[in-house]
Design a protein around this motif. Sequence first.
Motif, mmCIF file in Angstrom:
data_model
loop_
_atom_site.group_PDB
_atom_site.id
_atom_site.type_symbol
_atom_site.label_atom_id
_atom_site.label_comp_id
_atom_site.label_asym_id
_atom_site.label_seq_id
_atom_site.Cartn_x
_atom_site.Cartn_y
_atom_site.Cartn_z
ATOM 1 N N GLU A 17 0.850 -1.199 0.000
ATOM 2 C CA GLU A 17 0.000 0.000 0.000
ATOM 3 C C GLU A 17 0.880 1.242 0.000
ATOM 4 O O GLU A 17 0.596 2.217 0.660
ATOM 5 C CB GLU A 17 -0.884 -0.004 1.261
ATOM 6 C CG GLU A 17 -1.716 -1.248 1.463
ATOM 7 C CD GLU A 17 -2.662 -1.501 0.297
ATOM 8 O OE1 GLU A 17 -3.069 -0.522 -0.352
ATOM 9 O OE2 GLU A 17 -2.967 -2.670 0.037
ATOM 10 N N SER A 18 1.963 1.122 -0.723
ATOM 11 C CA SER A 18 3.054 2.076 -0.535
ATOM 12 C C SER A 18 2.675 3.533 -0.737
ATOM 13 O O SER A 18 3.293 4.404 -0.190
ATOM 14 C CB SER A 18 4.184 1.757 -1.494
ATOM 15 O OG SER A 18 3.744 2.027 -2.801
ATOM 16 N N GLY A 19 1.619 3.806 -1.493
ATOM 17 C CA GLY A 19 1.393 5.219 -1.775
ATOM 18 C C GLY A 19 2.374 5.691 -2.812
ATOM 19 O O GLY A 19 2.428 5.169 -3.918
ATOM 20 N N PRO A 69 8.510 7.452 10.279
ATOM 21 C CA PRO A 69 7.773 6.192 10.165
ATOM 22 C C PRO A 69 8.548 5.160 9.339
ATOM 23 O O PRO A 69 9.193 5.531 8.361
ATOM 24 C CB PRO A 69 6.495 6.597 9.423
ATOM 25 C CG PRO A 69 6.858 7.836 8.682
ATOM 26 C CD PRO A 69 7.901 8.530 9.489
ATOM 27 N N GLN A 71 7.021 2.599 7.789
ATOM 28 C CA GLN A 71 6.166 2.297 6.635
ATOM 29 C C GLN A 71 5.572 3.594 6.105
ATOM 30 O O GLN A 71 5.352 4.536 6.861
ATOM 31 C CB GLN A 71 5.027 1.351 7.071
ATOM 32 C CG GLN A 71 5.512 -0.004 7.544
ATOM 33 C CD GLN A 71 6.376 -0.709 6.496
ATOM 34 O OE1 GLN A 71 6.061 -0.681 5.305
ATOM 35 N NE2 GLN A 71 7.483 -1.299 6.925
ATOM 36 N N PRO A 72 5.321 3.633 4.787
ATOM 37 C CA PRO A 72 4.774 4.864 4.212
ATOM 38 C C PRO A 72 3.414 5.227 4.792
ATOM 39 O O PRO A 72 2.635 4.335 5.149
ATOM 40 C CB PRO A 72 4.643 4.540 2.724
ATOM 41 C CG PRO A 72 5.036 3.139 2.527
ATOM 42 C CD PRO A 72 5.514 2.563 3.804
ATOM 43 N N GLU A 73 3.179 6.524 4.874
ATOM 44 C CA GLU A 73 1.861 6.992 5.290
ATOM 45 C C GLU A 73 1.181 7.616 4.062
ATOM 46 O O GLU A 73 1.821 7.836 3.041
ATOM 47 C CB GLU A 73 2.005 8.023 6.396
ATOM 48 C CG GLU A 73 2.653 7.444 7.649
ATOM 49 C CD GLU A 73 2.762 8.469 8.758
ATOM 50 O OE1 GLU A 73 1.714 8.907 9.261
ATOM 51 O OE2 GLU A 73 3.884 8.835 9.103
ATOM 52 N N SER A 74 -0.078 7.919 4.207
ATOM 53 C CA SER A 74 -0.792 8.454 3.038
ATOM 54 C C SER A 74 -0.691 9.979 3.012
ATOM 55 O O SER A 74 -0.447 10.629 4.035
ATOM 56 C CB SER A 74 -2.268 8.044 3.095
ATOM 57 O OG SER A 74 -2.885 8.744 4.150
ATOM 58 N N GLN A 76 -3.135 11.881 2.663
ATOM 59 C CA GLN A 76 -4.232 12.393 3.474
ATOM 60 C C GLN A 76 -3.806 12.536 4.946
ATOM 61 O O GLN A 76 -4.149 13.516 5.610
ATOM 62 C CB GLN A 76 -5.453 11.474 3.352
ATOM 63 C CG GLN A 76 -6.714 12.059 3.979
ATOM 64 C CD GLN A 76 -7.018 13.492 3.486
ATOM 65 O OE1 GLN A 76 -7.047 13.752 2.285
ATOM 66 N NE2 GLN A 76 -7.199 14.429 4.424
ATOM 67 N N GLN A 77 -3.043 11.537 5.412
ATOM 68 C CA GLN A 77 -2.575 11.632 6.804
ATOM 69 C C GLN A 77 -1.697 12.873 6.993
ATOM 70 O O GLN A 77 -1.755 13.547 8.015
ATOM 71 C CB GLN A 77 -1.789 10.372 7.186
ATOM 72 C CG GLN A 77 -2.686 9.167 7.456
ATOM 73 C CD GLN A 77 -1.847 7.893 7.594
ATOM 74 O OE1 GLN A 77 -1.117 7.516 6.671
ATOM 75 N NE2 GLN A 77 -1.961 7.259 8.741
ATOM 76 N N VAL A 78 -0.878 13.140 5.977
ATOM 77 C CA VAL A 78 -0.014 14.319 6.062
ATOM 78 C C VAL A 78 -0.876 15.589 6.049
ATOM 79 O O VAL A 78 -0.662 16.512 6.845
ATOM 80 C CB VAL A 78 1.012 14.331 4.910
ATOM 81 C CG1 VAL A 78 1.833 15.614 4.935
ATOM 82 C CG2 VAL A 78 1.933 13.122 5.011
ATOM 83 N N ASP A 81 -2.319 16.185 9.419
ATOM 84 C CA ASP A 81 -1.346 16.757 10.360
ATOM 85 C C ASP A 81 -1.035 18.211 10.038
ATOM 86 O O ASP A 81 -0.799 19.028 10.933
ATOM 87 C CB ASP A 81 -0.044 15.946 10.340
ATOM 88 C CG ASP A 81 -0.122 14.763 11.305
ATOM 89 O OD1 ASP A 81 -1.166 14.624 11.976
ATOM 90 O OD2 ASP A 81 0.856 13.990 11.374
#
Length: 508
Positions: A17-19, A69, A71-74, A76-78, A81
Amino acid sequence: MGDIRRLHNERVIYGKESGLRPMDAEQLRENGHKMVDFIADYYKSIENFPVLSQVEPGYLRELLPDSAPNQPESLQQVFDDLQAKILPGVTHWQSPNFFAYYPSNSSTAGFLGEMLSAGLNIVGFSWITSPAATELEMIVLDWLAKLLNLPDDFLSAGNGGGVIQGTASEAVLVVLLAARDRVLRTVGKTALEKLVVYGSDQTHSALQKACQIGGIHPENCKLLKADSSTGYALSPDLLSEAVSHDITNGLIPFFLCANVGTTSSTAVDPLLELGKVTKSNGIWFHVDAAYAGSACVCPEYRHYIDGVEEADSFNMNAHKWFLTNFDCSVLWVKDRNALVQALSTNPVFLKNKASDANMVVDYKDWQVPLGRRFRSLKLWMVLRLYGVENLQRYIRNHIKLAKQFEELVAQDPRFEIVAPRKFALVCFRLLPPHRNEDFSNKLNHNLLDTVNSTGKVYISHTALSGKYTLRLAVGAPLTEERHVNAAWKVIQEKASVLLSEFGMNGVS
Ligand code: PLP
């Protein structure tokens, strides 16, 4: 088959789900649109934020994890924040209610140019590393030099030319180094400790920093007094006396930094007369017009740089008040060889035919770093997408608004204008009761703090002849008359509250 293996490898490397992948045009398109939407929404709602961030020092450490992190985040999460944690710690320089320091303009054209520069992401230190980057910079700076009606000596067709530096501090540093090496070639390297630099005491601290880096003896960085008697401009007589005195004492005057639009009060030094002093003493003459240079594209303000023909170098920050996103500080010199002699290096790994044949400009030799961005794209887009007439209109409108603000201040007897307004900066203060200066300084300091803590407006301060002075600089691209009027209302209201606390409320 090959595709499946590639896909598999990507998943192994970047996770299922690497983004984001390091570079994928379609992902860039999709996420780029989201980012542009985010920024466009930001500009639409910018007035809802407190202009001056109201967070306490260290606030962010509490809100973010201790390490990156695994693992990659999305995206949208960024974004989440950004909204919740970053924006509260942002001071909104593009807010129409930002009146502090000097402006640092963003614009649609400047932003697009910045995007393009980031997208191409070249590193144009030598002509060969991206010929268009060097050549566009030369052409665009010739355009701007012509707009400012600079003498032909500053154009790239002769021995001079323009270069984009990151900041005015870098601009004054590189010309100081060029001037230092030029004089040392004549008087010998051991004379470094005898070299003297001049400016007024209103000159930006960037000069002092350049002296520190350039090895100038701290006592030989001479900041001559400029007070209200000259409108905070440097007196040519004072300079002449200082130069003669220093020569008599065996010192070697070699550099003057004059101002067109000082940081504190937009004072303008008399370039023509100062130029006579520098010329007769072989002194490099630099003009710092970091802020006010932009105004000089309007014929009616061009006279402020009359005498620039005497200068060896001239600098203005297009990123301040010329709709070009930070950073874009423009420096012109009459003798580009002086820069090259001080700053060039020629390592084997950078050798190439065009440079060896001396056919090209290699901007690495006009600046401190080696690497450089394609910043001329921003200025090129600003000039093309707005056109000269709109840019002039833009400047004139800010000056008109500042004039209106000045009139509002002048109409309130509790306040005074501290220095004459020339451009779009108004220097003013709340008058001291019984002419008690100490008290006045505290009062105005308090006023600044209370005004800024409302989050409705952000102004800054300086000291002029020992007087704590409030500065309101009109210059954000979104500022309209209503914002200036609202700012004045906040200042008046807070002044009334403060004065009543001291039992001295007057008229409002
Ligand atoms: N010179 C003047 C007149 C300035 O007003 C400023 C900053 O506001 C500077 C120099 C330094 O600017 P920079 O941040 O580009 O080094």
